[in-house]
Design a protein around this motif. Structure first.
Motif, PDB file in Angstrom:
ATOM      1  N   HIS B  35      37.996  17.769 -15.341  1.00 20.73           N
ATOM      2  CA  HIS B  35      37.556  17.796 -13.947  1.00 20.73           C
ATOM      3  C   HIS B  35      36.433  16.791 -13.803  1.00 20.73           C
ATOM      4  CE1 HIS B  35      33.903  20.022 -14.944  1.00 20.73           C
ATOM      5  NE2 HIS B  35      34.644  20.788 -15.704  1.00 20.73           N
ATOM      6  N   PRO B  36      36.194  16.332 -12.551  1.00 21.53           N
ATOM      7  CA  PRO B  36      35.143  15.343 -12.360  1.00 21.53           C
ATOM      8  C   PRO B  36      33.779  15.928 -12.686  1.00 21.53           C
ATOM      9  CG  PRO B  36      36.022  16.097 -10.244  1.00 21.53           C
ATOM     10  CD  PRO B  36      36.866  16.703 -11.312  1.00 21.53           C
ATOM     11  N   PRO B  37      32.821  15.102 -13.081  1.00 25.36           N
ATOM     12  CA  PRO B  37      31.476  15.612 -13.333  1.00 25.36           C
ATOM     13  C   PRO B  37      30.884  16.205 -12.048  1.00 25.36           C
ATOM     14  CG  PRO B  37      31.535  13.205 -13.463  1.00 25.36           C
ATOM     15  CD  PRO B  37      32.947  13.674 -13.347  1.00 25.36           C
ATOM     16  N   ILE B  38      30.072  17.244 -12.208  1.00 28.84           N
ATOM     17  CA  ILE B  38      29.457  17.923 -11.065  1.00 28.84           C
ATOM     18  C   ILE B  38      27.982  17.573 -11.044  1.00 28.84           C
ATOM     19  CG2 ILE B  38      28.811  20.200 -10.166  1.00 28.84           C
ATOM     20  CD1 ILE B  38      31.503  21.136 -11.606  1.00 28.84           C
ATOM     21  N   SER B  39      27.481  17.153  -9.895  1.00 30.56           N
ATOM     22  CA  SER B  39      26.078  16.787  -9.771  1.00 30.56           C
ATOM     23  C   SER B  39      25.433  17.575  -8.638  1.00 30.56           C
ATOM     24  CB  SER B  39      25.982  15.278  -9.486  1.00 30.56           C
ATOM     25  OG  SER B  39      24.646  14.927  -9.228  1.00 30.56           O
ATOM     26  N   VAL B  40      24.333  18.273  -8.938  1.00 29.88           N
ATOM     27  CA  VAL B  40      23.601  19.002  -7.904  1.00 29.88           C
ATOM     28  C   VAL B  40      22.654  18.005  -7.230  1.00 29.88           C
ATOM     29  CG1 VAL B  40      22.029  20.898  -7.406  1.00 29.88           C
ATOM     30  CG2 VAL B  40      23.724  21.128  -9.250  1.00 29.88           C
ATOM     31  N   VAL B  41      22.909  17.682  -5.951  1.00 24.80           N
ATOM     32  CA  VAL B  41      22.092  16.663  -5.279  1.00 24.80           C
ATOM     33  C   VAL B  41      20.992  17.268  -4.413  1.00 24.80           C
ATOM     34  CG1 VAL B  41      23.855  14.868  -5.370  1.00 24.80           C
ATOM     35  CG2 VAL B  41      23.793  16.447  -3.411  1.00 24.80           C
ATOM     36  N   VAL B  51      15.607  17.296  -3.240  1.00 30.53           N
ATOM     37  CA  VAL B  51      16.770  16.439  -3.005  1.00 30.53           C
ATOM     38  C   VAL B  51      16.694  15.255  -3.963  1.00 30.53           C
ATOM     39  CG1 VAL B  51      17.961  14.944  -1.331  1.00 30.53           C
ATOM     40  CG2 VAL B  51      16.828  17.055  -0.547  1.00 30.53           C
ATOM     41  N   ASP B  52      17.802  14.940  -4.618  1.00 34.87           N
ATOM     42  CA  ASP B  52      17.877  13.740  -5.450  1.00 34.87           C
ATOM     43  C   ASP B  52      19.325  13.281  -5.508  1.00 34.87           C
ATOM     44  OD1 ASP B  52      17.942  11.767  -7.420  1.00 34.87           O
ATOM     45  OD2 ASP B  52      16.345  12.724  -8.583  1.00 34.87           O
ATOM     46  N   GLU B  53      19.590  12.163  -4.864  1.00 32.70           N
ATOM     47  CA  GLU B  53      20.973  11.690  -4.802  1.00 32.70           C
ATOM     48  C   GLU B  53      21.531  11.358  -6.181  1.00 32.70           C
ATOM     49  OE1 GLU B  53      21.322   8.601  -1.897  1.00 32.70           O
ATOM     50  OE2 GLU B  53      20.395   9.889  -0.359  1.00 32.70           O
ATOM     51  N   GLY B  54      20.656  11.065  -7.103  1.00 30.79           N
ATOM     52  CA  GLY B  54      21.098  10.775  -8.470  1.00 30.79           C
ATOM     53  C   GLY B  54      21.280  12.027  -9.310  1.00 30.79           C
ATOM     54  N   GLY B  55      21.005  13.197  -8.706  1.00 32.90           N
ATOM     55  CA  GLY B  55      21.131  14.447  -9.457  1.00 32.90           C
ATOM     56  C   GLY B  55      19.769  15.088  -9.653  1.00 32.90           C
ATOM     57  N   VAL B  56      19.602  16.300  -9.108  1.00 27.06           N
ATOM     58  CA  VAL B  56      18.342  17.025  -9.250  1.00 27.06           C
ATOM     59  C   VAL B  56      18.128  17.385 -10.726  1.00 27.06           C
ATOM     60  CG1 VAL B  56      17.220  19.225  -8.685  1.00 27.06           C
ATOM     61  CG2 VAL B  56      18.474  17.967  -6.902  1.00 27.06           C
ATOM     62  N   ASP B  57      16.888  17.252 -11.192  1.00 29.15           N
ATOM     63  CA  ASP B  57      16.563  17.695 -12.552  1.00 29.15           C
ATOM     64  C   ASP B  57      16.522  19.226 -12.542  1.00 29.15           C
ATOM     65  OD1 ASP B  57      15.272  18.558 -14.902  1.00 29.15           O
ATOM     66  OD2 ASP B  57      14.196  16.642 -15.067  1.00 29.15           O
ATOM     67  N   LEU B  58      17.561  19.855 -13.105  1.00 25.84           N
ATOM     68  CA  LEU B  58      17.726  21.306 -12.966  1.00 25.84           C
ATOM     69  C   LEU B  58      16.700  22.079 -13.781  1.00 25.84           C
ATOM     70  CD1 LEU B  58      21.638  21.411 -13.028  1.00 25.84           C
ATOM     71  CD2 LEU B  58      20.150  21.631 -11.024  1.00 25.84           C
ATOM     72  N   ALA B  59      16.447  21.652 -15.000  1.00 20.36           N
ATOM     73  CA  ALA B  59      15.481  22.363 -15.852  1.00 20.36           C
ATOM     74  C   ALA B  59      14.104  22.338 -15.197  1.00 20.36           C
ATOM     75  CB  ALA B  59      15.437  21.721 -17.237  1.00 20.36           C
ATOM     76  N   ASP B  60      13.745  21.174 -14.673  1.00 18.15           N
ATOM     77  CA  ASP B  60      12.472  20.993 -14.001  1.00 18.15           C
ATOM     78  C   ASP B  60      12.368  21.890 -12.754  1.00 18.15           C
ATOM     79  OD1 ASP B  60      10.061  19.341 -13.795  1.00 18.15           O
ATOM     80  OD2 ASP B  60      10.984  18.615 -11.918  1.00 18.15           O
ATOM     81  N   THR B  61      13.452  21.969 -11.993  1.00 19.89           N
ATOM     82  CA  THR B  61      13.456  22.771 -10.768  1.00 19.89           C
ATOM     83  C   THR B  61      13.356  24.268 -11.086  1.00 19.89           C
ATOM     84  OG1 THR B  61      14.792  21.070  -9.715  1.00 19.89           O
ATOM     85  CG2 THR B  61      14.694  23.210  -8.613  1.00 19.89           C
ATOM     86  N   LEU B  62      14.083  24.706 -12.113  1.00 20.86           N
ATOM     87  CA  LEU B  62      14.008  26.117 -12.526  1.00 20.86           C
ATOM     88  C   LEU B  62      12.573  26.460 -12.926  1.00 20.86           C
ATOM     89  CD1 LEU B  62      17.362  26.237 -14.516  1.00 20.86           C
ATOM     90  CD2 LEU B  62      16.756  27.840 -12.677  1.00 20.86           C
TER      91      LEU B  62
END
Lengths: 345, 345
Positions: B35-41, B51-62
């Motif tokens: 499946h295509p890669p999934i990016s949380v924007v 918001v980050d169009e290149g992909g939110v830093d998830l560890a940092d956000t948590l």
């Protein structure tokens, strides 16, 4: 576009598929899911075939099979299953001949030929999958065809399609299950009534739940074949029957049930696949096991139930009626409809 | 092509989705299914967004959510969930705000707006489905978008996708289930230990299985909301909360359990949908029921289990862990992957 299918093998499962299609073709109320109409263009058994490009008369064929013992019509007598697979134009071969888990039997020949002729395959036949799973998957892929086999494991219990589609993205770590209705019926009776193995077996034979020669069921052979199919299809292993450690139910005594009961347990024949990625020492086993009374695997009668241990979702259980003409045919139908849906997009 | 998603609402479920994606993006071993890669924007909570169009830093956000109480970054403070849905380019909105089954709450606004903006929706939020199921489905269809909601019923138990996809072609006649883990924990303890309802509730509250105000669970409200969702999505009904006859578990006594036990039963809170095509008098009910001890619905603890009565396959059962951050998030992930698979074809 109509989806054309052949039915190869016309025992309980092949007849069940015909009965469902004979019914639903006249009766479209349950067609929530839009799919192309399905037309059976040929049916073959060991004595001949019936072919009709406009659609075989299913009610008539079921009737003829019951009265003459074969589906063969005068004009198609002598035509074999392979002739049907090779020469009749159609999209899907439903392979439902008797299982031979040692050689793969005639079913293996049918499935290979179907893929070579460019036809998708839906089957309830364990033999070819136990013997040549990987080869058949590669042959299907090389020809851009689908190979579906939900009906091989657990009758109407949809463990394969559940695991491969609904649980997509969820790594499966292990599975264990009650996968043989005959054994489970015998063990349920021994637990409920305190009777001996021989007594419960005799009862199951009278009811048609066990065969006159019950070996394949009670020695755990059928369960082991299902474990091989699950190991190869859900865990990506490449194993055969000899890789499974198998113990049947014939040595279980009423005393064993009494002891199990005293500690809040019952005894079930459990098939299990457990992957060990580090050591490559996977566990494939069929054996009687003590199961706590309030455990999901403590189900009674001929029901089948599997517990699937996943990485993210934890334990998922799936159960269904493990045998029966219409129930097993319903699994075949869901595979046909899946191909119809994919092909229609 | 990368599939871009937003996460709206960052409680247990939204955080669970982020944890899984943070893990799997670094760790592709379980990607059997291409499946295509999934990016949380983008991620939004009630106090702001990141918001980050290149992909939110998830560890940092948590980490930031845990230390500051919000996902909001300095540059996106004041940005609302609706701003994210409207102005950030992405394909799928994951709606995971708290449930309001009376009005549909803010979740209803989010889902409507997502469809209007051309985005697919995956949700764990029961409220909007209980209040406006039909409208939301029509809005999705009119815009050629997918609306998936496996996580709304039974956490990791995949009853909706199993019924709609794997059992396609199999008419569903009725379903009944243990659909609330909190109630089932309380009833299991009352059965095992002979304690009072109040005692078992207190214990569940100490363990975090029941909330300080347990009304929604113990009065059967949560189960009834799930019954509405199943009735509308699996049976094609058009019903709301008021159509369900609801009784909770607060009046069940230890004596009732004693009597049930004497006849080989236990007591479970059962939600049921039964279709009556002839009279239009469908039965939608939530109530404590006597269940035989060896019945599949007699499962212990916080597990959920549903029994689905089908026309062809007979009874199918499906069970799974009914709650939990990662378990519920796994249901959301399977819906995302389904959209990824369909969209990729």
């Amino acid at each position: 576009m109509t989806l054309r299918i052949s039915i190869i093998g016309f025992g309980a499962v092949g007849q069940g598929v015909s009965e469902i299609l004979a019914h639903t073709n006249h009766n479209n109320h349950n067609n929530h899911n839009q799919h192309p109409p399905i037309s059976v263009v040929a049916i073959a058994d060991s004595r001949g075939a019936v072919v009709d490009e406009g659609g075989v008369d299913l009610a008539d064929t079921l009737q003829r099979k019951r009265s003459t013992g074969t589906v063969a019509t005068a004009d198609a007598t002598g035509m074999t299953a392979l002739d049907v697979i090779e020469s009749v134009d159609h999209e899907i071969v439903v392979e439902a001949t008797p299982t031979d888990i040692t050689t793969g039997g005639i079913g293996l020949t049918h499935i290979r030929r179907a893929f070579e002729c460019g036809r998708h395959v839906v089957t309830s036949n364990k033999g070819p999958l136990v013997v040549k799973y990987r080869e058949l998957c590669e042959l299907a892929r090389a020809n851009g065809l689908h190979f579906r086999f939900e009906a091989t494991v657990g009758g109407a219990m949809p463990i394969i399609n559940l695991s491969r589609e609904v649980l997509a993205g969820n790594r499966i770590l292990a599975t264990e299950g009650v996968l043989n209705g005959t054994c489970n019926y015998i063990l349920t009776r021994m637990d409920d009534e305190g009777v001996s193995y021989e007594h419960a077996l005799g009862e199951a034979q009278e009811l048609g739940i066990a065969e006159a020669d019950p070996t394949a069921d009670v020695d755990g052979i059928d369960t082991a074949a299902k474990i091989v199919i699950l190991a190869n299809s859900l865990f990506g292993m490449d194993v055969g029957y000899d890789d499974v450690d198998v113990t049947g139910i014939t040595k279980i005594t009423p005393e064993a049930f009494k002891l199990a009961k005293e500690s809040g347990h019952t005894i079930k024949l459990i098939g299990e696949v457990q992957e060990n990625r580090d050591s490559q020492d996977n566990r494939l086993r069929v054996a009687p096991k003590m199961v706590p009374r309030n455990h999901p695997l403590n189900i009674g009668g001929t029901f089948n139930l599997a517990s699937i241990q996943t990485e993210l979702a934890g334990r998922i259980t799936i159960g269904g009626i493990g045998a029966g003409s219409i129930e097993t045919a319903s699994a075949i139908l869901s595979d046909i409809l899946w191909i119809a849906g994919v092909g229609g997009e």
